[in-house]
Scaffold this motif. Sequence first.
Motif, PDB file in Angstrom:
ATOM      1  N   GLN A 196      -9.765   0.715   0.575  1.00 12.41           N
ATOM      2  CA  GLN A 196     -10.410   1.641   1.509  1.00 12.41           C
ATOM      3  C   GLN A 196     -10.477   1.038   2.910  1.00 12.41           C
ATOM      4  O   GLN A 196     -10.292   1.737   3.898  1.00 12.41           O
ATOM      5  N   VAL A 229      -4.880   7.012  -2.460  1.00 11.66           N
ATOM      6  CA  VAL A 229      -4.596   5.702  -1.886  1.00 11.66           C
ATOM      7  C   VAL A 229      -4.413   4.743  -3.064  1.00 11.66           C
ATOM      8  O   VAL A 229      -5.214   4.721  -3.988  1.00 11.66           O
ATOM      9  N   TYR A 261       0.846  -1.190   0.000  1.00 14.58           N
ATOM     10  CA  TYR A 261       0.000   0.000   0.000  1.00 14.58           C
ATOM     11  C   TYR A 261       0.882   1.242   0.000  1.00 14.58           C
ATOM     12  O   TYR A 261       1.961   1.268   0.606  1.00 14.58           O
ATOM     13  N   TYR A 278       0.792   5.836  -1.148  1.00 15.30           N
ATOM     14  CA  TYR A 278       0.146   6.962  -1.803  1.00 15.30           C
ATOM     15  C   TYR A 278       0.808   7.138  -3.166  1.00 15.30           C
ATOM     16  O   TYR A 278       2.045   7.153  -3.271  1.00 15.30           O
ATOM     17  N   THR A 286      -9.796   8.236  -2.710  1.00 18.04           N
ATOM     18  CA  THR A 286      -9.829   6.922  -2.071  1.00 18.04           C
ATOM     19  C   THR A 286     -10.941   6.096  -2.721  1.00 18.04           C
ATOM     20  O   THR A 286     -11.397   6.437  -3.822  1.00 18.04           O
ATOM     21  N   TRP A 291       3.672   3.365   2.790  1.00 15.39           N
ATOM     22  CA  TRP A 291       3.248   3.497   4.184  1.00 15.39           C
ATOM     23  C   TRP A 291       4.200   2.685   5.070  1.00 15.39           C
ATOM     24  O   TRP A 291       3.824   1.661   5.646  1.00 15.39           O
ATOM     25  N   PHE A 298      -7.055   1.510   4.298  1.00 19.55           N
ATOM     26  CA  PHE A 298      -6.824   2.930   4.532  1.00 19.55           C
ATOM     27  C   PHE A 298      -7.555   3.395   5.782  1.00 19.55           C
ATOM     28  O   PHE A 298      -7.021   4.166   6.587  1.00 19.55           O
TER      29      PHE A 298
END
Length: 365
Positions: free
Chosen positions: A191, A244, A153, A155, A183, A265, A194
């Motif tokens: 999601q 995301v 994951y 950005y 998102t 992340w 996130f």
Amino acid sequence: MQKQGLSRRSVLKTGVAAAGVSLFNINHAWSQDVAYDGEVFDAGGHVLNVAEWGGYWQETQNRLLLDRFQKEFNCKIQYDSTFPWFPKFVANGPERPPVAICNWNLPEMFKTHQAGDYFLDVEEIKANVPNTAKLWDFALRTGIGVTWAFSRYCYAYRTDAAGGAPTGFRDFWKPEFAGRRGTYITSNTLQMMFFMASSWAFGSSETDFDAGYQAMRDAMPMKISDFTGNMATLLERGEIDIAVQSDAEALLQKEKGVPVDLYYWDEYKGILTQTKTISRYADPMSKKLAFALLNRTLEADYQTAFADEFWMRPSNRDAVIPEKMAALGVVNSADATDGLHIPDWQTYLDHEIDIVETVNEIFGS
């Protein structure tokens, strides 16, 4: 491929609960134990029911894996790509599994596991799938499925964005990104992850859901997408500046020359997995073929070839990262897999109804 089907309130509160009570601890003769040693055998034309994603994914699986498997094992693959799988398993019950081997993202896999005794545990799989010995430890951590490919994951952000390059998870909420964030719908695993990561970043833990709700409110307005490919399009068009994303999608955009980069992340190393289960009560020949197919899925050469198609990372320690991915910094090493995190999906699913209803209300405001 990364969307997850969520059940309705009535299903979760009645149908699944009833299934869990009535379907556990079944011991039918046709589900007798079988053993597999890694060698090719003649299945006599037996039909193996599998469930996995459709479209180009299915075409690639046929080309890289399934066509050859059918010839060598003298079997026929019946491929089900009509997701979601959860309703099919629950409708049939554990003793009549719709497929012998199934590919999942984690939330729906755990939801199905909660509903009944559907899957072999990892120890039983390890005893019959030799290539599990070649996997990084995280690949067996779910206890019921084997992870064979994954994405990190991250950005994905435009390099020309006013907010600049994020340097931490909470930078998504920087004022410079206001109205330029993206998102996913609440039924998408990205999601879900996130939301839990936001609960962790702004609260006491990943299950501090009140903190997650406030984080979603503070990030609005956001573009809400249904899948990663559409999010990539929004980013490429400049309709958003930060999103995301899974690194498979973002690395592909970067390789194509789209002005995007990635922030991983690293504070919260969640992963988007491709994880396969084997049905406990599949008939003996189907179960043996499922062991064999999973074993082939875990081979290093196959995982390298798959990574070259989909930019997903392998779980086999010996798989070679394709050159185009290595050029962008992807490695297959102990350090690269250290700390990869499987979140508390059990608690998430216990609160799934409230989370979905509350977050959808926030997104709709």
